[in-house]
Scaffold this active site. Structure first.
Site, PDB file in Angstrom:
ATOM      1  N   GLU A  36      10.301   8.881  -7.652  1.00  0.00           N
ATOM      2  CA  GLU A  36      10.076   7.483  -8.052  1.00  0.00           C
ATOM      3  C   GLU A  36      10.710   7.199  -9.410  1.00  0.00           C
ATOM      4  OE1 GLU A  36       9.487   3.809  -7.614  1.00  0.00           O
ATOM      5  OE2 GLU A  36       8.371   4.966  -6.121  1.00  0.00           O
TER       6      GLU A  36
ATOM      7  N   GLN B  23       0.707   3.087  -8.666  1.00  0.00           N
ATOM      8  CA  GLN B  23      -0.044   3.427  -7.455  1.00  0.00           C
ATOM      9  C   GLN B  23       0.093   4.912  -7.125  1.00  0.00           C
ATOM     10  OE1 GLN B  23       1.788   0.669  -4.771  1.00  0.00           O
ATOM     11  NE2 GLN B  23       0.374  -1.000  -5.274  1.00  0.00           N
TER      12      GLN B  23
END
Length: 119
Positions: free
Chosen positions: A70, A34
């Site tokens: 991330e 995403q």
């Protein structure tokens, strides 16, 4: 025993390991996918919306920073999961801190984009 990999050979192997990490994260982590999609939109937009090279660099850097954090968060989660599946407060805390780092990177990105575009 010292590694036999020096110079260009070391760089080639390190690059291969990095691509393996990126591919594994892409396959296994929905949040990373995403964020990559957002980055694919945000990076060209940053180029057009930034008035100066510094603004463009800031807008791009904070987007890429989210991806970097991330990746680190995914590494932490994988190490914790490798250690064991038994619940432990330190394991939970490590995962929470990694998640908080991603959240802070997203907040930083939003603040920088807001300041550059509307400040």
């Amino acid at each position: 025993m010292p590694s036999e990999r020096h110079g260009l050979r070391r760089v080639i192997h390190a690059t291969r390991y990095s691509w393996q990490g990126l591919r594994a994260t892409w396959r296994k982590e929905e949040a990373f996918r995403q964020e990559v999609v957002v980055a694919m939109v945000a990076l060209p937009v940053a180029w057009f919306l930034g008035d100066t090279a510094v603004e463009r660099a800031l807008l791009a850097a904070v987007v890429i920073n989210v991806l970097v954090i991330e990746l680190v968060n995914t590494a932490v989660e994988n190490v914790v999961d490798r250690i064991g599946s038994d619940p432990h407060k330190l394991s939970g805390r490590a995962k929470d801190v990694g998640s908080a780092a991603v959240f802070m990177a997203i907040v930083l990105a939003a603040v920088v984009w807001g300041l550059v575009l509307f400040g």
